[in-house]
Design a protein around this motif. Structure first.
Motif, short mmCIF file in Angstrom:
data_model
loop_
_atom_site.label_atom_id
_atom_site.label_comp_id
_atom_site.label_asym_id
_atom_site.label_seq_id
_atom_site.Cartn_x
_atom_site.Cartn_y
_atom_site.Cartn_z
N ALA A 185 3.22 -0.73 13.01
CA ALA A 185 2.08 0.01 12.49
C ALA A 185 2.11 0.05 10.96
N VAL A 186 3.30 0.21 10.38
CA VAL A 186 3.41 0.18 8.92
C VAL A 186 2.94 -1.16 8.38
N HIS A 187 3.40 -2.24 8.98
CA HIS A 187 3.03 -3.58 8.51
C HIS A 187 1.53 -3.84 8.68
N SER A 188 0.96 -3.36 9.79
CA SER A 188 -0.46 -3.61 10.03
C SER A 188 -1.35 -2.89 9.02
N ARG A 189 -0.79 -1.85 8.40
CA ARG A 189 -1.55 -1.09 7.40
C ARG A 189 -1.17 -1.45 5.97
N GLY A 190 -0.40 -2.52 5.82
CA GLY A 190 -0.08 -3.00 4.48
C GLY A 190 1.11 -2.32 3.84
N GLY A 191 1.96 -1.71 4.67
CA GLY A 191 3.14 -1.03 4.15
C GLY A 191 4.41 -1.85 4.30
N LEU A 244 0.95 8.06 8.96
CA LEU A 244 0.88 6.96 8.00
C LEU A 244 -0.45 6.94 7.28
N ARG A 276 0.83 -1.21 0.00
CA ARG A 276 0.00 0.00 0.00
C ARG A 276 0.86 1.26 0.00
#
Length: 211
Positions: A87-93, A210, A5
């Motif tokens: 947080a980045v990973h949890s949002r698809g980053g 983010l 994302r």
């Protein structure tokens, strides 16, 4: 590869971690003071980064490779770094790090901090000790910006969906190439050029920014 994302790319020294690794290695050579002064001048943008790095690495000559274990024990992750990467990973980053520092340290540190990919300089070694030169092309300001663009293209991330976080003058091109450039724990010239300045030394402060 599934498209991400968004992409967050951080500098390493004084951003991902609180230390300047080259200064810790210079401690092993008894030359921290001179290397620290040269590092600060480079981060303020007063001297060419690649030229400065070569002179600072020359000061590391004859430091044994075994010293890296002691350096690693002194590394301090920046507060909030694991919260940010989670947080980045949890949002698809995806989280990348591109550094004027060294793979010899980053290869050990980055995975445990949630970093997905990283690029840095390598130190030349002979007979178990540092030669005092960089092995290969130096990761400078242009290389940092190029890494951000290359990773975004590989991941299918639009330029506007990239975030760059850094503290020194050699981060400015990367920050300009990103959709959002964030100055973190930064030198005056970097704070002046950045769209957003994060003051406290806590990377969790970036989470609200983010996508």
């Amino acid at each position: 590869m599934t498209a991400a994302r968004f992409l967050v790319v951080l500098d390493a020294d004084s951003t991902l971690i609180r230390n300047e690794v080259i200064e810790l290695i210079a401690d092993e050579a008894g030359r921290r003071a001179e290397v620290q002064a040269a590092t600060e001048a480079a981060m303020r943008g007063e001297v060419d980064f690649a030229e400065s790095l070569r002179s600072r690495v020359a000061a590391l000559r004859d430091v044994p490779v075994s010293a890296f274990a002691r350096v690693l024990q002194r590394i301090e992750p920046t507060p909030g770094v694991q919260e940010l990467t989670a947080a980045v990973h949890s949002r698809g980053g995806i989280v990348g790090v591109v550094s004027g520092g060294f793979h010899e340290i980053l290869d050990d540190v980055a995975p445990g901090l949630g970093v997905d990919r990283w690029r840095a300089n390598r130190l030349s070694v002979a007979d178990g000790a540092l030669v005092g030169t960089v092995d290969g092309t130096i990761v400078d300001a242009a290389a940092k910006a190029a890494s951000l663009r290359e990773w975004a293209a590989e991941l299918g991330v639009a330029p506007r969906a990239t975030i760059a976080i850094g503290d020194g003058a050699n981060d400015l091109e990367m920050m300009a190439a990103a959709g959002l450039g964030i100055a973190f724990n930064a030198k005056p010239a970097v704070r002046a050029a950045a769209a957003i300045v994060v003051g406290p030394q806590d990377l969790a402060e970036v989470i609200p920014l983010l996508p």
